[in-house]
Design an enzyme around this catalytic site. Structure first.
Site, PDB file in Angstrom:
ATOM      1  N   GLY A   1      -7.218  -7.303   1.053  1.00 33.66           N
ATOM      2  CA  GLY A   1      -5.923  -7.127   1.702  1.00 33.66           C
ATOM      3  C   GLY A   1      -5.157  -8.434   1.831  1.00 33.66           C
ATOM      4  O   GLY A   1      -3.968  -8.515   1.501  1.00 33.66           O
TER       5      GLY A   1
ATOM      6  N   LYS B   1     -15.060 -15.328   6.190  1.00 29.47           N
ATOM      7  CA  LYS B   1     -16.472 -15.223   6.598  1.00 29.47           C
ATOM      8  C   LYS B   1     -17.420 -15.103   5.418  1.00 29.47           C
ATOM      9  O   LYS B   1     -17.358 -14.160   4.638  1.00 29.47           O
ATOM     10  CB  LYS B   1     -16.656 -14.016   7.525  1.00 29.47           C
ATOM     11  CG  LYS B   1     -16.093 -14.264   8.907  1.00 29.47           C
ATOM     12  CD  LYS B   1     -16.356 -13.099   9.826  1.00 29.47           C
ATOM     13  CE  LYS B   1     -17.808 -13.042  10.286  1.00 29.47           C
ATOM     14  NZ  LYS B   1     -18.055 -11.828  11.111  1.00 29.47           N
TER      15      LYS B   1
ATOM     16  N   GLY C   1     -12.453  -4.078   1.540  1.00 29.84           N
ATOM     17  CA  GLY C   1     -13.853  -3.704   1.726  1.00 29.84           C
ATOM     18  C   GLY C   1     -14.334  -2.729   0.661  1.00 29.84           C
ATOM     19  O   GLY C   1     -15.442  -2.855   0.136  1.00 29.84           O
TER      20      GLY C   1
ATOM     21  N   ARG D   1       0.825  -1.219   0.000  1.00 33.61           N
ATOM     22  CA  ARG D   1       0.000   0.000   0.000  1.00 33.61           C
ATOM     23  C   ARG D   1       0.853   1.261   0.000  1.00 33.61           C
ATOM     24  O   ARG D   1       0.459   2.286  -0.588  1.00 33.61           O
ATOM     25  CB  ARG D   1      -0.937   0.001   1.206  1.00 33.61           C
ATOM     26  CG  ARG D   1      -2.140  -0.898   0.972  1.00 33.61           C
ATOM     27  CD  ARG D   1      -3.066  -0.900   2.154  1.00 33.61           C
ATOM     28  NE  ARG D   1      -4.360  -1.466   1.801  1.00 33.61           N
ATOM     29  CZ  ARG D   1      -5.249  -1.884   2.685  1.00 33.61           C
ATOM     30  NH1 ARG D   1      -4.992  -1.805   3.980  1.00 33.61           N
ATOM     31  NH2 ARG D   1      -6.400  -2.382   2.286  1.00 33.61           N
TER      32      ARG D   1
HETATM   33  P1  ADP Z   1      -9.314 -10.594   1.926  1.00 29.80           P
HETATM   34  O1  ADP Z   1      -8.592  -9.747   2.947  1.00 29.80           O
HETATM   35  O2  ADP Z   1      -8.437 -10.927   0.765  1.00 29.80           O
HETATM   36  O3  ADP Z   1     -10.636 -10.012   1.539  1.00 29.80           O
HETATM   37  P2  ADP Z   1     -10.498 -12.272   3.947  1.00 29.80           P
HETATM   38  O4  ADP Z   1     -10.141 -11.252   4.971  1.00 29.80           O
HETATM   39  O5  ADP Z   1     -11.902 -12.461   3.609  1.00 29.80           O
HETATM   40  O6  ADP Z   1      -9.636 -12.016   2.616  1.00 29.80           O
HETATM   41  O7  ADP Z   1      -9.973 -13.704   4.434  1.00 29.80           O
HETATM   42  C1  ADP Z   1      -8.633 -13.958   4.700  1.00 29.80           C
HETATM   43  C2  ADP Z   1      -8.477 -15.014   5.752  1.00 29.80           C
HETATM   44  O8  ADP Z   1      -9.234 -16.184   5.460  1.00 29.80           O
HETATM   45  C3  ADP Z   1      -7.035 -15.477   5.837  1.00 29.80           C
HETATM   46  O9  ADP Z   1      -6.482 -15.003   7.049  1.00 29.80           O
HETATM   47  C4  ADP Z   1      -7.124 -16.999   5.808  1.00 29.80           C
HETATM   48  O10 ADP Z   1      -6.314 -17.622   6.775  1.00 29.80           O
HETATM   49  C5  ADP Z   1      -8.598 -17.251   6.089  1.00 29.80           C
HETATM   50  N1  ADP Z   1      -9.040 -18.549   5.576  1.00 29.80           N
HETATM   51  C6  ADP Z   1      -9.006 -18.993   4.314  1.00 29.80           C
HETATM   52  N2  ADP Z   1      -9.443 -20.265   4.239  1.00 29.80           N
HETATM   53  C7  ADP Z   1      -9.750 -20.640   5.486  1.00 29.80           C
HETATM   54  C8  ADP Z   1     -10.243 -21.862   6.067  1.00 29.80           C
HETATM   55  N3  ADP Z   1     -10.488 -22.934   5.329  1.00 29.80           N
HETATM   56  N4  ADP Z   1     -10.440 -21.876   7.397  1.00 29.80           N
HETATM   57  C9  ADP Z   1     -10.171 -20.788   8.143  1.00 29.80           C
HETATM   58  N5  ADP Z   1      -9.716 -19.621   7.654  1.00 29.80           N
HETATM   59  C10 ADP Z   1      -9.497 -19.544   6.350  1.00 29.80           C
HETATM   60 MG    MG Z   2      -8.907  -9.539   5.063  1.00 32.25          MG
END
Ligand code: ADP
Ligand code: MG
Length: 407
Positions: A356, A206, A380, A41
């Site tokens: 992120g 989530k 987001g 960033r």
């Molecule tokens: P982004 O920041 O790219 O939008 P998110 O914040 O939604 O992504 O999700 C990232 C997190 O999801 C990571 O820290 C990763 O460890 C977690 N994650 C991915 N797959 C799983 C899983 N099967 N069980 C638990 N956590 C997971």
């Molecule tokens: Mg994230």
């Protein structure tokens, strides 16, 4: 929306320009001195800052780091960020001890053409994020008082109605920075008539966070590939036992509805990497996605799923990927994310990574960043933009200064 080039051509030499940047980088504080683990960033903020410096502006950067709970939190000082920014710019970056107080004013007054001052973490001021427009407005008055114009380059924060993102733009002549403009241009290509096939890959933890974007994208995509922690609520909606994997019980019905609506457009994993616990030396097992043992957690997508998702991605002309496919932070569970990151990099068409953690994964797993058309700095913000929401930080840039924007 006025561009940075418009602002610069109006003449900024010798004037103070307040730039909202997104310098909210991940820090490792485990060894005492905070270490920036991914400076993506900060690097993304450089073009706008350099353009202003070259044009002779006196640059005042306002940014946040983390979520300080009760005002000042020394562990969230921007000191490590100012040091890294100085290195990358190749010039001194001063750091004020307050946000828009006496030290900021004094240091702003002392700037000469091409100098850069970084204000301390703007979230040390509770007014920054206040829901009360008067509190925010009073703080925005102080920020605006430091400069003659305002540039918003913090794409990662444009979905926030915060003083340094929204209210300050009502008070100063303003423009969108180059990062904000390029982010918006790319996201527009994803929403307005994308070249087909259009494939979206979603993962992350989530499902409830991502349901709005799934709803918004489902009618537009040819395929929606779902991995990561969120796939288990969909697998549960199909009636499968997901063992100890992440599960949001209250979303199962919603996921069932989406599966019905989507038909074969939603593609779920066929195999899953499971372990008893989330540890680096875990005993791994690859199981069918339809038969996850009760005492195991699903922590990554399996190799057959990587192949199946890759087949869809090979045919795609437009791809958006958000959310890691597994717990990539631990080596045993990184293969799925690496495989998909590679397949997205190989796409013959527009490939966009948002989020992120996804962007961090690309860099951490050593993929070539230049292989992607675009890596968004906003998690987001990019999702909300794709949902078609009006983002306060962007809407306000369409207004002229002094004019009240719709609340
Ligand atoms: P982004 O920041 O790219 O939008 P998110 O914040 O939604 O992504 O999700 C990232 C997190 O999801 C990571 O820290 C990763 O460890 C977690 N994650 C991915 N797959 C799983 C899983 N099967 N069980 C638990 N956590 C997971
Ligand atoms: Mg994230």
């Amino acid at each position: 929306m006025r561009s940075l080039a418009d602002l610069i051509s109006d003449g900024v030499r010798g004037t103070r320009v307040l730039v909202r940047a997104d310098l909210n980088v991940p820090l490792d504080t485990s060894t005492g001195d905070p270490i920036i683990t991914d400076d993506g960033r900060i690097k993304a903020s450089l073009p706008t800052l350099k353009a202003l410096i070259e044009a002779g502006a006196r640059v005042i950067v306002v940014a946040h780091l983390g979520r300080p709970e009760n005002g000042r939190d020394p562990s969230l000082s921007l000191a490590p960020i100012s040091a890294r920014l100085a290195e990358l710019l190749g010039q001194e970056v001063r750091l004020s001890t307050d946000v828009a107080g006496p030290d900021s004013s004094k240091q702003a007054d002392a700037l000469t053409d091409g100098d850069v001052l970084l204000l301390e973490n703007v979230r040390f001021e509770p007014a920054e994020t206040s829901k009360d427009p008067e509190l925010r407005g009073a703080f925005a008055d102080l920020l605006a008082g430091l400069a003659q114009s305002y540039v918003d380059d913090a794409f990662g924060a444009v979905h926030r109605r915060h003083a340094s993102v929204y209210d300050v733009a009502l008070r100063l002549p303003h423009a969108a920075g180059d990062l904000v403009r390029s982010e918006v241009e790319v996201l527009d290509r994803l929403t307005q008539d994308p070249e087909r096939p259009y494939v979206v890959v979603l993962g992350g933890s989530k499902v409830s966070d991502k349901l709005p974007v799934i709803r918004a994208l489902l009618p537009k995509v040819d395929r929606l590939l779902i991995g990561g922690g969120m796939c288990f609520t969909f697998l549960a909606a199909q009636g499968h036992d997901v063992g100890g994997s992440l599960l949001e019980e209250d979303q199962i019905e919603t996921c069932r509805g989406l599966l019905e609506e989507a038909g074969d457009r939603i593609v779920l994993p066929v195999d899953i990497v499971v372990a008893q616990a989330l540890v680096a030396d875990a005993q791994l097992q690859v199981v069918s996605a339809q038969q996850i043992p009760g005492d195991r957690k699903g922590l990554d997508i399996g190799p057959h799923t990587v192949l199946a998702f890759t087949e869809h991605l090979k045919q795609a002309k437009t791809v958006f990927w958000n959310g890691p496919m597994g717990v990539f932070e631990l080596a045993p569970f990184a293969a799925g994310t690496r495989g998909i990151a590679q397949a997205v990099a190989d796409v013959d068409g527009l490939s966009v990574v948002g989020g992120g953690d996804s962007a961090a994964a690309v860099r951490q797993l050593g993929l070539d960043e230049s292989a992607y058309s675009h890596i968004s700095t906003g998690g987001g913000a990019s999702l909300e933009y794709l949902e078609g929401k009006q983002l306060p930080g962007l809407a306000v840039l369409d207004e002229s200064a002094g004019q009240a924007a719709t609340p």
